[in-house]
Motif scaffolding. Structure first.
Motif, PDB file in Angstrom:
ATOM      1  N   GLN A 179       0.961  -1.273   0.034  1.00  0.00           N
ATOM      2  CA  GLN A 179       0.029  -0.111   0.081  1.00  0.00           C
ATOM      3  C   GLN A 179       1.173   1.168  -0.243  1.00  0.00           C
ATOM      4  OE1 GLN A 179      -3.202   0.223   2.687  1.00  0.00           O
ATOM      5  NE2 GLN A 179      -3.531  -2.087   2.826  1.00  0.00           N
ATOM      6  N   ASP A 180       1.914   1.214   0.726  1.00  0.00           N
ATOM      7  CA  ASP A 180       2.696   2.281   0.737  1.00  0.00           C
ATOM      8  C   ASP A 180       4.331   1.998   1.125  1.00  0.00           C
ATOM      9  OD1 ASP A 180       4.179   4.779   0.702  1.00  0.00           O
ATOM     10  OD2 ASP A 180       2.763   5.531   2.013  1.00  0.00           O
ATOM     11  N   GLN A 181       5.137   1.474   0.196  1.00  0.00           N
ATOM     12  CA  GLN A 181       6.285   0.567   0.428  1.00  0.00           C
ATOM     13  C   GLN A 181       7.438   1.550   1.217  1.00  0.00           C
ATOM     14  OE1 GLN A 181       8.253  -0.773  -2.968  1.00  0.00           O
ATOM     15  NE2 GLN A 181       8.492   1.235  -4.009  1.00  0.00           N
ATOM     16  N   TRP A 182       7.404   2.782   0.692  1.00  0.00           N
ATOM     17  CA  TRP A 182       8.524   3.763   1.409  1.00  0.00           C
ATOM     18  C   TRP A 182       8.078   4.283   2.741  1.00  0.00           C
ATOM     19  CZ3 TRP A 182      12.762   3.370  -0.866  1.00  0.00           C
ATOM     20  CH2 TRP A 182      12.695   3.190  -2.253  1.00  0.00           C
ATOM     21  N   SER A 230      -1.396   3.365  -5.565  1.00  0.00           N
ATOM     22  CA  SER A 230      -0.940   1.942  -5.185  1.00  0.00           C
ATOM     23  C   SER A 230      -2.328   1.331  -4.709  1.00  0.00           C
ATOM     24  CB  SER A 230       0.025   2.185  -4.107  1.00  0.00           C
ATOM     25  OG  SER A 230      -0.771   2.635  -2.857  1.00  0.00           O
ATOM     26  N   MET A 231      -1.992   0.135  -4.201  1.00  0.00           N
ATOM     27  CA  MET A 231      -3.135  -0.865  -3.829  1.00  0.00           C
ATOM     28  C   MET A 231      -3.796  -0.002  -2.659  1.00  0.00           C
ATOM     29  SD  MET A 231      -2.988  -4.589  -1.970  1.00  0.00           S
ATOM     30  CE  MET A 231      -2.065  -4.948  -3.296  1.00  0.00           C
ATOM     31  N   SER A 232      -4.832  -0.056  -2.542  1.00  0.00           N
ATOM     32  CA  SER A 232      -5.828   0.488  -1.334  1.00  0.00           C
ATOM     33  C   SER A 232      -6.203  -0.393  -0.626  1.00  0.00           C
ATOM     34  CB  SER A 232      -7.212   1.244  -1.926  1.00  0.00           C
ATOM     35  OG  SER A 232      -7.991   0.146  -2.365  1.00  0.00           O
ATOM     36  N   THR A 238      -5.424   2.105  -6.769  1.00  0.00           N
ATOM     37  CA  THR A 238      -6.227   3.472  -7.498  1.00  0.00           C
ATOM     38  C   THR A 238      -5.415   4.472  -6.597  1.00  0.00           C
ATOM     39  OG1 THR A 238      -7.385   3.519  -4.890  1.00  0.00           O
ATOM     40  CG2 THR A 238      -8.406   2.299  -6.921  1.00  0.00           C
ATOM     41  N   ASP A 239      -5.835   5.798  -7.010  1.00  0.00           N
ATOM     42  CA  ASP A 239      -5.232   6.966  -6.366  1.00  0.00           C
ATOM     43  C   ASP A 239      -6.046   7.297  -5.166  1.00  0.00           C
ATOM     44  OD1 ASP A 239      -3.161   7.707  -8.514  1.00  0.00           O
ATOM     45  OD2 ASP A 239      -4.925   8.515  -9.647  1.00  0.00           O
ATOM     46  N   HIS A 240      -5.113   7.307  -3.950  1.00  0.00           N
ATOM     47  CA  HIS A 240      -5.955   7.527  -2.769  1.00  0.00           C
ATOM     48  C   HIS A 240      -5.058   8.280  -1.741  1.00  0.00           C
ATOM     49  CE1 HIS A 240      -3.766   3.630  -2.344  1.00  0.00           C
ATOM     50  NE2 HIS A 240      -3.801   3.940  -1.086  1.00  0.00           N
ATOM     51  N   TRP A 241      -5.600   8.878  -0.633  1.00  0.00           N
ATOM     52  CA  TRP A 241      -4.726   9.242   0.229  1.00  0.00           C
ATOM     53  C   TRP A 241      -4.375   8.429   1.188  1.00  0.00           C
ATOM     54  CZ3 TRP A 241      -3.987  14.192  -0.698  1.00  0.00           C
ATOM     55  CH2 TRP A 241      -5.122  15.144  -1.271  1.00  0.00           C
TER      56      TRP A 241
END
Length: 473
Positions: A179-182, A230-232, A238-241
């Motif tokens: 979902q957010d690797q960094w 990324s993956m939600s 999708t594009d998401h916060w």
């Protein structure tokens, strides 16, 4: 440190249920070389402050666990308060301990949901585990701790704990980290530094600090870089916060969490049952640790503590909450403060109940970004698995002995690799359940058939307790 041996009269315990405390010294700090005993307290403002500290200490694990299990975090914290009160009453105020959501069931919940199970299916399976844990506690009270050692020697217990923890690795790799690797990488690094470099109380709440860091980092990255592609949490790219606080704004400040009843399925129950072994080992270790620190041998309370843990888990899961267990984080707080007063735990339980009726607080917990959970779970799941290795080291298990090596090796690979066996169209075993079965049955079968030179004296999880032995002279 001077160890103080406590005296305790059962007649007084039955009268006051462990809710009468004597003021320790001047009520401000423990005397030099002394500890605040379970039946003592500091001044009430200090006691309440210590209770709040205990709640913070268990925040990280106790709030991450229900989120990872897909259960209501508000209900989880509320029932942890109820469970702690029940535990303190059952042990007559003699065993200072906090009961929070057990991380041992995270992998079980993931497997059950992957098989199509719902939250009710998860809580139903765990309810049965609570029943079994309660019965194990009664058996320990009646026959002594040696029955635990006979059925679950350290090689078995360590292997089961290890496969339960490492079975979770695919959850991090496929669900949270992508979902957010960094963010996951930075949170992992920060949490690792906090665990190693911070000292005392701050080190013990490193998971909680990692969550706060990840929360703030995700908010900052949203402000700087905007939405992430990324993956939600739903599994779609999708594009998401990174940090979605819309649910927090809609949540009320005061309100009861949602409740639901359990649902029982044999396939889910069989997946969950092996966790009983981990819980028994966990409770035994914690009771031993508290007894050592307070100077009051608590062997005679081991069965009661295990049974109380089982009842608390049954009560929580009956209304849709997660299972509970004693928390090592809070044992660490006691070691740092030298305050073992059960009054502080009553205060902690009160704080937990207050948090439980604040939906806005639960919404903030539920909003933890997936990348943050990815960084936290890399460390957390690995630590759970390596507790199994710690059991082996503590008991000096000899892995050069094939009697120990073969069943443990086979069971761990089956558990971690999620190997499965299909017996009929409607019944199969895999992963944690099959791995545990292989370890237990494999060890005892091989031991019955092994030559005498492989059956040398084997260290036990603890040395047994003479206070349980009705045949002692």
């Amino acid at each position: 440190m001077v160890r103080t041996v406590f005296t305790y009269r059962e007649s007084e315990a039955h009268m006051d249920l462990g809710v009468r405390w004597k003021l320790h010294g001047d009520g401000r700090t423990p005397a030099p070389g002394a500890v605040v005993r379970p039946d003592e307290r500091l001044s009430w403002p200090r006691t309440v402050g210590l209770g709040a500290q205990h709640v913070v200490a268990m925040f990280g694990a106790s709030f991450v666990a229900p989120v990872l299990m897909g259960l209501n975090p508000n209900l989880a914290i509320m029932m942890s308060g109820v469970a702690t009160v029940l535990f303190l009453l059952a042990t007559r105020g003699r065993v200072p301990s906090y009961l929070g959501c057990s991380l041992s069931f995270v992998g079980v919940a993931a497997v059950i949901r992957a098989q199509g199970g719902t939250s009710a299916t998860v809580t139903g399976a765990v309810f049965v585990v609570g029943v079994v844990l309660f019965l194990v506690g009664l058996a320990v009270q009646r026959f002594g701790a040696r029955i635990i050692h006979a059925a679950m020697p350290p090689i078995v217990t360590g292997a089961v704990v290890m496969l339960i923890g490492f079975n979770l690795a695919p959850v991090t790799a496929s669900t949270y980290w992508p979902q957010d690797q960094w963010t996951a990488l930075l949170v992992m690094a920060f949490t690792g530094l906090a665990v190693v470099c911070l000292r005392g109380f701050w080190s013990r709440i490193a998971i909680f600090l990692g969550l706060v860091f990840g929360y703030v980092l995700s908010w900052a990255l949203d402000r700087i870089f905007g939405r992430i592609h990324s993956m939600s949490p739903s599994g779609k790219v999708t594009d998401h916060w990174r940090l979605d606080l819309s649910g927090v704004g809609k949540a009320d400040w005061i309100g009861l969490p949602s409740f639901h009843g359990p649902s029982f399925q044999w396939s889910a129950i069989l997946v969950a049952l092996p966790v009983v072994i981990a819980l028994v080992a966990e409770n035994t270790g914690h009771i031993k640790a508290v007894g050592e620190m307070t100077g009051d041998p608590l062997d005679d309370k081991l069965g009661t503590a295990i049974s109380a843990d089982g009842v608390a888990s049954m009560l929580s899961t009956a209304v849709g909450g997660p299972p509970n267990t004693t928390y090592s984080e809070n044992i660490g707080v006691m070691a740092a403060t030298r305050v073992y007063s059960t009054a502080a735990y009553w205060a902690a339980a009160g704080f937990a109940l207050l948090f439980g009726v604040c939906p806005k607080f639960g919404a903030m917990v539920a909003a933890i970004p997936g990348g943050v959970l990815g960084g936290i779970t890399v460390i957390l799941y690995g630590m759970i698995g390596l507790l199994g290795a710690q059991i082996w080291l503590h008991a000096e298990v000899d892995l050069r002995n094939p009697l120990n090596l073969v069943p443990a090796a086979a069971g761990i690979i089956i558990g971690v690799g999620n190997v499965g066996m299909k017996f009929t169209d409607t019944f199969s075993l895999s992963g944690i359940a099959l791995g545990t079965l292989v370890v237990i049955v494999g060890y005892h079968t091989l031991r019955a058939m092994a030559p005498a030179h492989l059956k040398g004296a084997e260290p036990l999880l603890d040395e047994g307790t003479s206070s349980y032995d009705d045949t002692r002279p």
